[in-house]
Design an enzyme around this catalytic site. Sequence first.
Site, PDB file in Angstrom:
ATOM      1  CE  LYS A  13      28.815  86.106   1.287  1.00 62.73           C
ATOM      2  NZ  LYS A  13      27.699  85.434   2.599  1.00 62.73           N
ATOM      3  NE  ARG A  88      33.030  84.295   6.076  1.00 62.71           N
ATOM      4  CZ  ARG A  88      32.462  83.567   4.971  1.00 62.71           C
ATOM      5  NH1 ARG A  88      33.221  83.239   4.030  1.00 62.71           N
ATOM      6  NH2 ARG A  88      31.416  83.061   5.251  1.00 62.71           N
ATOM      7  NE  ARG A 122      22.583  76.366   3.910  1.00 62.33           N
ATOM      8  CZ  ARG A 122      23.557  77.327   3.568  1.00 62.33           C
ATOM      9  NH1 ARG A 122      23.493  78.084   2.578  1.00 62.33           N
ATOM     10  NH2 ARG A 122      24.765  77.199   4.211  1.00 62.33           N
ATOM     11  NE  ARG A 155      27.206  73.770   4.939  1.00 59.31           N
ATOM     12  CZ  ARG A 155      27.313  74.765   4.223  1.00 59.31           C
ATOM     13  NH1 ARG A 155      26.791  74.937   3.056  1.00 59.31           N
ATOM     14  NH2 ARG A 155      28.026  76.008   4.795  1.00 59.31           N
ATOM     15  NE  ARG A 166      28.063  79.899   8.611  1.00 63.36           N
ATOM     16  CZ  ARG A 166      27.201  79.078   7.688  1.00 63.36           C
ATOM     17  NH1 ARG A 166      26.364  78.235   8.386  1.00 63.36           N
ATOM     18  NH2 ARG A 166      27.102  79.396   6.664  1.00 63.36           N
TER      19      ARG A 166
HETATM   20  P1  AMP Z   1      30.668  80.030   3.351  1.00 67.78           P
HETATM   21  O1  AMP Z   1      30.428  78.967   2.279  1.00 67.78           O
HETATM   22  O2  AMP Z   1      31.604  81.345   2.427  1.00 67.78           O
HETATM   23  O3  AMP Z   1      29.796  80.577   4.420  1.00 67.78           O
HETATM   24  O4  AMP Z   1      32.247  79.507   4.280  1.00 67.78           O
HETATM   25  C1  AMP Z   1      32.030  78.379   5.040  1.00 67.78           C
HETATM   26  C2  AMP Z   1      32.969  78.624   6.115  1.00 67.78           C
HETATM   27  O5  AMP Z   1      34.346  78.502   5.634  1.00 67.78           O
HETATM   28  C3  AMP Z   1      33.087  79.840   6.915  1.00 67.78           C
HETATM   29  O6  AMP Z   1      32.034  79.806   7.856  1.00 67.78           O
HETATM   30  C4  AMP Z   1      34.465  79.879   7.410  1.00 67.78           C
HETATM   31  O7  AMP Z   1      34.729  79.064   8.481  1.00 67.78           O
HETATM   32  C5  AMP Z   1      35.233  79.231   6.279  1.00 67.78           C
HETATM   33  N1  AMP Z   1      35.715  80.544   5.557  1.00 67.78           N
HETATM   34  C6  AMP Z   1      35.266  80.735   4.037  1.00 67.78           C
HETATM   35  N2  AMP Z   1      35.649  82.144   3.616  1.00 67.78           N
HETATM   36  C7  AMP Z   1      36.579  82.143   4.726  1.00 67.78           C
HETATM   37  C8  AMP Z   1      37.441  83.639   4.826  1.00 67.78           C
HETATM   38  N3  AMP Z   1      37.261  84.474   3.817  1.00 67.78           N
HETATM   39  N4  AMP Z   1      38.195  83.802   6.064  1.00 67.78           N
HETATM   40  C9  AMP Z   1      37.931  82.811   7.093  1.00 67.78           C
HETATM   41  N5  AMP Z   1      37.111  81.772   6.858  1.00 67.78           N
HETATM   42  C10 AMP Z   1      36.363  81.527   5.724  1.00 67.78           C
END
Ligand code: AMP
Length: 207
Positions: A13, A88, A122, A155, A166
């Site tokens: 994404k 989300r 990664r 990471r 996740r």
């Molecule tokens: P991402 O880079 O989008 O995978 O986001 C990394 C982490 O940030 C996720 O695993 C969540 O812990 C947190 N996060 C990002 N976006 C959201 C959201 N919309 N709602 C809740 N937690 C979020």
Amino acid sequence: MKLIFLGPPGAGKGTMAKRLAAARGIVHISTGDLFREAIANKTELGLEVKAIIEKGGLVPDSLTVRLATGRLAAPDCGKGFILDGFPRTSAQAEALEKFTAVDAAVNFELSEAEVVRRLSGRRLCPSCGATFHVDFMPPKTPDVCDVCGKALVIRKDDQIEAIRNRLAVYTRETEPLISFYGERGLLKNVNAAPAPDEVFAAVRKIL
Ligand code: AMP
């Protein structure tokens, strides 16, 4: 154009959002990037969300909605935006719907096995931020940054336990949004398995 990008972690994404935002001159908003920036800057928000993110959990809706709508209220979002990783949860989707209408929700489809392969491979340079992948973009010397020579790391949220978490969170909290946007006639499905150029062409076609 106002867009939402949906899909499991690792579906690409962020990569697609960056490319499309640049091509259309609209803003790319990643709540994950905003949280990581807050963590790196050790802000109050960063300290609050660090442990949750490292375990692969979700930041509480109230905090996340405030962060996302605050960013959406900025003047540069007037021409359009791509929301990557937000909403989300159903509560976030309902809050967003009250805040602004969107033109489409693009759903990037990818199997669980492929998600695990992409995320667990990664590698990140903790010093300069360069990213690699053991299969798709290996560094010249294993585990060493091509750019600055530092040792690469995984990471915390790309470690296998966090990935499983996740994925479970995605299935439970985020997957229901596919029907949420489907019922509103806004859903566009894209197969996220092919190479990035092919996925990008499919996104442009569908929009
Ligand atoms: P991402 O880079 O989008 O995978 O986001 C990394 C982490 O940030 C996720 O695993 C969540 O812990 C947190 N996060 C990002 N976006 C959201 C959201 N919309 N709602 C809740 N937690 C979020």
